[in-house]
Design a protein around this motif. Sequence first.
Motif, PDB file in Angstrom:
ATOM      1  N   GLY A  46       0.820  -1.208   0.000  1.00  0.00           N
ATOM      2  CA  GLY A  46       0.000   0.000   0.000  1.00  0.00           C
ATOM      3  C   GLY A  46       0.852   1.255   0.000  1.00  0.00           C
ATOM      4  O   GLY A  46       0.476   2.276  -0.584  1.00  0.00           O
ATOM      5  N   SER A  47       2.002   1.197   0.657  1.00  0.00           N
ATOM      6  CA  SER A  47       2.909   2.347   0.678  1.00  0.00           C
ATOM      7  C   SER A  47       3.414   2.667  -0.721  1.00  0.00           C
ATOM      8  O   SER A  47       3.473   3.829  -1.125  1.00  0.00           O
ATOM      9  N   GLU A  48       3.783   1.635  -1.479  1.00  0.00           N
ATOM     10  CA  GLU A  48       4.206   1.854  -2.857  1.00  0.00           C
ATOM     11  C   GLU A  48       3.063   2.460  -3.667  1.00  0.00           C
ATOM     12  O   GLU A  48       3.287   3.362  -4.483  1.00  0.00           O
ATOM     13  N   ALA A  49       1.854   1.982  -3.438  1.00  0.00           N
ATOM     14  CA  ALA A  49       0.706   2.476  -4.191  1.00  0.00           C
ATOM     15  C   ALA A  49       0.421   3.941  -3.878  1.00  0.00           C
ATOM     16  O   ALA A  49       0.185   4.742  -4.795  1.00  0.00           O
ATOM     17  N   THR A  50       0.448   4.312  -2.592  1.00  0.00           N
ATOM     18  CA  THR A  50       0.190   5.713  -2.264  1.00  0.00           C
ATOM     19  C   THR A  50       1.318   6.602  -2.780  1.00  0.00           C
ATOM     20  O   THR A  50       1.066   7.716  -3.257  1.00  0.00           O
ATOM     21  N   TYR A  51       2.543   6.115  -2.728  1.00  0.00           N
ATOM     22  CA  TYR A  51       3.675   6.898  -3.218  1.00  0.00           C
ATOM     23  C   TYR A  51       3.529   7.148  -4.719  1.00  0.00           C
ATOM     24  O   TYR A  51       3.700   8.271  -5.198  1.00  0.00           O
ATOM     25  N   GLN A  52       3.206   6.113  -5.472  1.00  0.00           N
ATOM     26  CA  GLN A  52       3.029   6.268  -6.917  1.00  0.00           C
ATOM     27  C   GLN A  52       1.833   7.163  -7.237  1.00  0.00           C
ATOM     28  O   GLN A  52       1.885   7.971  -8.183  1.00  0.00           O
ATOM     29  N   ALA A  53       0.748   7.033  -6.479  1.00  0.00           N
ATOM     30  CA  ALA A  53      -0.436   7.861  -6.706  1.00  0.00           C
ATOM     31  C   ALA A  53      -0.118   9.341  -6.466  1.00  0.00           C
ATOM     32  O   ALA A  53      -0.564  10.211  -7.226  1.00  0.00           O
ATOM     33  N   ILE A  54       0.666   9.623  -5.425  1.00  0.00           N
ATOM     34  CA  ILE A  54       1.051  11.006  -5.137  1.00  0.00           C
ATOM     35  C   ILE A  54       1.941  11.548  -6.252  1.00  0.00           C
ATOM     36  O   ILE A  54       1.758  12.680  -6.716  1.00  0.00           O
ATOM     37  N   ARG A  55       2.899  10.759  -6.706  1.00  0.00           N
ATOM     38  CA  ARG A  55       3.772  11.198  -7.800  1.00  0.00           C
ATOM     39  C   ARG A  55       2.957  11.513  -9.049  1.00  0.00           C
ATOM     40  O   ARG A  55       3.175  12.520  -9.726  1.00  0.00           O
ATOM     41  N   LEU A  56       2.015  10.636  -9.375  1.00  0.00           N
ATOM     42  CA  LEU A  56       1.171  10.845 -10.552  1.00  0.00           C
ATOM     43  C   LEU A  56       0.305  12.094 -10.390  1.00  0.00           C
ATOM     44  O   LEU A  56       0.209  12.924 -11.298  1.00  0.00           O
ATOM     45  N   ALA A  57      -0.337  12.232  -9.221  1.00  0.00           N
ATOM     46  CA  ALA A  57      -1.204  13.395  -8.987  1.00  0.00           C
ATOM     47  C   ALA A  57      -0.410  14.696  -9.064  1.00  0.00           C
ATOM     48  O   ALA A  57      -0.882  15.682  -9.645  1.00  0.00           O
ATOM     49  N   ARG A  58       0.785  14.709  -8.513  1.00  0.00           N
ATOM     50  CA  ARG A  58       1.616  15.916  -8.578  1.00  0.00           C
ATOM     51  C   ARG A  58       2.021  16.228 -10.015  1.00  0.00           C
ATOM     52  O   ARG A  58       2.038  17.385 -10.422  1.00  0.00           O
ATOM     53  N   ALA A  59       2.333  15.210 -10.779  1.00  0.00           N
ATOM     54  CA  ALA A  59       2.732  15.425 -12.175  1.00  0.00           C
ATOM     55  C   ALA A  59       1.561  15.954 -13.004  1.00  0.00           C
ATOM     56  O   ALA A  59       1.734  16.849 -13.825  1.00  0.00           O
ATOM     57  N   VAL A  60       0.375  15.430 -12.772  1.00  0.00           N
ATOM     58  CA  VAL A  60      -0.791  15.832 -13.560  1.00  0.00           C
ATOM     59  C   VAL A  60      -1.302  17.212 -13.149  1.00  0.00           C
ATOM     60  O   VAL A  60      -1.661  18.021 -14.001  1.00  0.00           O
ATOM     61  N   THR A  61      -1.331  17.492 -11.834  1.00  0.00           N
ATOM     62  CA  THR A  61      -1.920  18.751 -11.362  1.00  0.00           C
ATOM     63  C   THR A  61      -0.913  19.889 -11.226  1.00  0.00           C
ATOM     64  O   THR A  61      -1.300  21.052 -11.201  1.00  0.00           O
ATOM     65  N   GLY A  62       0.364  19.555 -11.089  1.00  0.00           N
ATOM     66  CA  GLY A  62       1.367  20.577 -10.846  1.00  0.00           C
ATOM     67  C   GLY A  62       1.348  21.092  -9.420  1.00  0.00           C
ATOM     68  O   GLY A  62       2.044  22.042  -9.079  1.00  0.00           O
TER      69      GLY A  62
END
Length: 135
Positions: A95-111
């Motif tokens: 789950g930690s890997e999943a939340t980390y990847q989700a945060i990276r993706l959200a930051r990349a998409v939203t800025g």
Amino acid sequence: MVSVNRATRPKIVFVKGEGAHLWDADGNRYIDYMQPSPRTFSDTMIQSVNEAVLSVLKSGDGLYGSGTTRLEGGLTELICHNVPCVESVQFLNTGSEATYQAIRLARAVTGRDNVVVMQGCYNGWHNDMACDFFF
């Protein structure tokens, strides 16, 4: 440090689990909102789920984390077919890997850089999710 998802006040010691409920050492019953977390009690899963997991383990297909498996491929196809907006799927080990990847993706998409962290929930072990200030 105490894990946020295991921290309770007052301290509670669970002794039994069944379905969506847990019981503490004093006999009080609780709804188990943390069920996606690793199970402490073997009888908390639904019997059909236990049988499906045992079937996969006996077949030798249960080597998740060692590379893509036949079952992951089938699940990916099922998800992509039933959720038309999904173009690809990534399976992770924790789950930690999943939340980390989700945060990276959200930051990349939203800025944007900020993240909302939910108190009392498991948000991952990484720095962005560490909630030391609650204790």
